[in-house]
Write an enzyme that holds these catalytic residues in place. Structure first.
Site, PDB file in Angstrom:
ATOM      1  N   THR A  72       0.781  -1.153   0.015  1.00 39.58           N
ATOM      2  CA  THR A  72       0.022   0.013  -0.089  1.00 39.58           C
ATOM      3  C   THR A  72       0.915   1.360  -0.094  1.00 39.58           C
ATOM      4  O   THR A  72       0.651   2.012  -0.892  1.00 39.58           O
ATOM      5  CB  THR A  72      -0.792   0.113   1.191  1.00 39.58           C
ATOM      6  OG1 THR A  72      -1.690  -1.082   1.077  1.00 39.58           O
ATOM      7  CG2 THR A  72      -1.713   1.393   1.277  1.00 39.58           C
ATOM      8  N   GLN A 151       0.638 -10.797  -5.652  1.00 46.40           N
ATOM      9  CA  GLN A 151       0.145 -12.124  -5.573  1.00 46.40           C
ATOM     10  C   GLN A 151       1.169 -13.046  -6.372  1.00 46.40           C
ATOM     11  O   GLN A 151       1.302 -14.273  -6.097  1.00 46.40           O
ATOM     12  CB  GLN A 151      -1.073 -12.185  -6.252  1.00 46.40           C
ATOM     13  CG  GLN A 151      -2.133 -11.529  -5.415  1.00 46.40           C
ATOM     14  CD  GLN A 151      -2.428 -12.306  -3.740  1.00 46.40           C
ATOM     15  OE1 GLN A 151      -2.116 -13.361  -3.633  1.00 46.40           O
ATOM     16  NE2 GLN A 151      -2.984 -11.568  -2.952  1.00 46.40           N
ATOM     17  N   SER A 171       5.003  -7.561  -1.457  1.00 49.66           N
ATOM     18  CA  SER A 171       4.597  -7.583  -0.130  1.00 49.66           C
ATOM     19  C   SER A 171       4.913  -8.854   0.727  1.00 49.66           C
ATOM     20  O   SER A 171       4.982  -9.939  -0.078  1.00 49.66           O
ATOM     21  CB  SER A 171       3.110  -7.244   0.133  1.00 49.66           C
ATOM     22  OG  SER A 171       3.072  -7.268   1.713  1.00 49.66           O
ATOM     23  N   HIS A 173       4.213 -10.626   3.313  1.00 49.58           N
ATOM     24  CA  HIS A 173       3.271 -11.582   3.947  1.00 49.58           C
ATOM     25  C   HIS A 173       2.685 -12.370   3.113  1.00 49.58           C
ATOM     26  O   HIS A 173       1.953 -13.422   3.501  1.00 49.58           O
ATOM     27  CB  HIS A 173       2.472 -10.831   5.171  1.00 49.58           C
ATOM     28  CG  HIS A 173       1.411 -10.150   4.537  1.00 49.58           C
ATOM     29  ND1 HIS A 173      -0.026 -10.620   4.243  1.00 49.58           N
ATOM     30  CD2 HIS A 173       1.197  -8.652   3.723  1.00 49.58           C
ATOM     31  CE1 HIS A 173      -0.650  -9.421   3.717  1.00 49.58           C
ATOM     32  NE2 HIS A 173      -0.096  -8.504   3.307  1.00 49.58           N
ATOM     33  N   THR A 209      14.100   4.812  10.045  1.00 45.49           N
ATOM     34  CA  THR A 209      14.665   3.604  10.565  1.00 45.49           C
ATOM     35  C   THR A 209      14.243   2.251   9.925  1.00 45.49           C
ATOM     36  O   THR A 209      12.937   2.152  10.131  1.00 45.49           O
ATOM     37  CB  THR A 209      15.072   3.475  11.896  1.00 45.49           C
ATOM     38  OG1 THR A 209      15.629   4.950  12.511  1.00 45.49           O
ATOM     39  CG2 THR A 209      16.081   2.374  12.152  1.00 45.49           C
ATOM     40  N   CYS A 298      -8.268  -6.978   2.183  1.00 49.53           N
ATOM     41  CA  CYS A 298      -8.438  -5.428   2.346  1.00 49.53           C
ATOM     42  C   CYS A 298      -9.796  -4.732   2.189  1.00 49.53           C
ATOM     43  O   CYS A 298     -10.151  -3.708   2.221  1.00 49.53           O
ATOM     44  CB  CYS A 298      -7.559  -4.685   1.463  1.00 49.53           C
ATOM     45  SG  CYS A 298      -5.734  -4.849   2.068  1.00 49.53           S
TER      46      CYS A 298
END
Length: 355
Positions: A72, A151, A171, A173, A209, A298
């Site tokens: 995102t 995906q 991403s 995850h 950071t 989402c």
């Protein structure tokens, strides 16, 4: 939770053992990657290794990887570079929200030709999270190309350079890494203006950071995903997906698999049973011990037809009646048979009530 089966890999993949181990080890790394002392250099080395692992999975150099908090943020960073963004009507919300113009799809969910006069940024997802439909993104002469590779990354071969993309977002995850970390992959020579300012991290392209623990997990998950691709693990997943679709079609001839006529992710089934609301199916399967979804995580909680299925031409009733089942490498045939039996029982009760 004992006695349950997880069939929602497109929402998030379970944390793989390699990522968990890398994250635990990173917790003991004290230094800040921006510090020049020995502790800082050790942290920077860990960051560099993870960047190399993610870059290797995309076939790019480490300098092309900008770590972010997820896809995102990555989409927002890329979109902020442009005044005009043309996106597929079926794009994930994190990209679609930035669209100033839409690109249509056909009945299978495949992109229609992008007008040659299009300028600015063209966003084409590599795979749809709801239907699994794969695209073949192609550059447009007067525009830059953003590929949402979330995906496909780690599930299908993805070569950033071969795609012709100027940008890609990924991403952690979705491929067995932790939540809350992702990356933008940039074409060599690109120097995006940062969304987050205030520090020189990520070559001054993303201040703050770095999430060292998350990034370490991302890198380990990317390396694990690369090994899975090399050994053909996802080919076996696709075989099991075909078997599941056969079981469901046999039980419910009036149902259809969205995007069935197009190439799809090896793990995704989007089953449409008109009149049987997706939310109802999800709750019934949850009670039966199966974690599935009615679409993109989402978009969960939003009442109404699926924007993706509506764009593919389904009417409001059908577009509200989908169930997404997404598998992983450890999903067994026994699990899928048990799911099919539970779903079939619920389907028959639904049909009796509807008669």
């Amino acid at each position: 939770m004992s006695g349950r089966s997880y069939l929602d890999w497109n929402a998030t993949a379970p944390l793989c053992a390699e990522a968990r181990a890398a994250m635990v080890a990173a917790l003991d790394v004290t230094g800040n990657p921006s510090s020049v002392h020995a502790e800082g250099r050790a942290a920077r080395a860990l960051l560099g290794r993870a960047r190399e692992q993610v870059a290797a999975l995309a076939g790019v150099s480490p300098e092309q990887v900008i770590f972010t908090s997820g896809a995102t943020e990555g989409a927002a960073l890329v979109a902020a570079q442009y005044d005009r963004v043309s996106a597929l009507a079926t794009e994930h919300d994190c990209v679609h929200v930035h669209a100033t113009a839409e690109i249509g799809v056909d009945g299978t969910g495949r992109a229609l030709p992008v007008p040659e006069e299009t300028t600015g940024l063209v966003a084409i997802q590599a795979a749809n999270s709801e239907t699994g439909v794969l695209q073949a993104p192609r550059p447009v002469a007067g525009a830059d190309l953003l590929v949402d590779a979330v995906q496909v990354f780690g599930r299908c071969p993805f070569d950033f350079a071969a795609s012709g993309a100027d940008w890609a977002i990924v991403s952690a995850h979705k491929l067995g890494g932790p939540k809350g970390v992702g990356a933008v992959i940039v074409k060599p020579g690109r120097d995006p203006a940062p969304l987050l300012r205030g520090g020189g991290q990520e070559r001054r392209r993303r201040a703050g950071t770095e999430n060292l623990v998350g990034v370490a997990g991302f890198g380990a998950a990317a390396a694990h995903a690369a090994r899975n691709l090399a050994t053909g693990v996802w080919n076996s997943v696709e075989e099991r997906r075909h078997e599941l679709e056969g079981l469901l079609r046999d039980a419910a001839p009036d149902s259809q698999v969205a995007g069935q006529g197009a190439p799809r992710l090896p793990n995704t089934v989007c089953l449409v049973t008109p009149g049987w609301r997706g939310e109802t199916q999800v709750m019934q399967m949850d009670l039966a011990g199966f974690a599935v979804s009615a679409g993109s995580a989402c978009s969960s909680g939003k009442v109404g037809p699926s924007r993706v299925l509506s764009a593919m031409g389904l009417d409001a009733v059908a577009a509200s009646s989908s169930l997404r089942v997404s598998l992983g490498p450890d999903t067994t045939r026994d699990t899928l048979a048990a799911f099919a039996a539970a779903w079939t029982g619920s389907y028959r009760r639904f049909r009796r009530k509807a008669a």
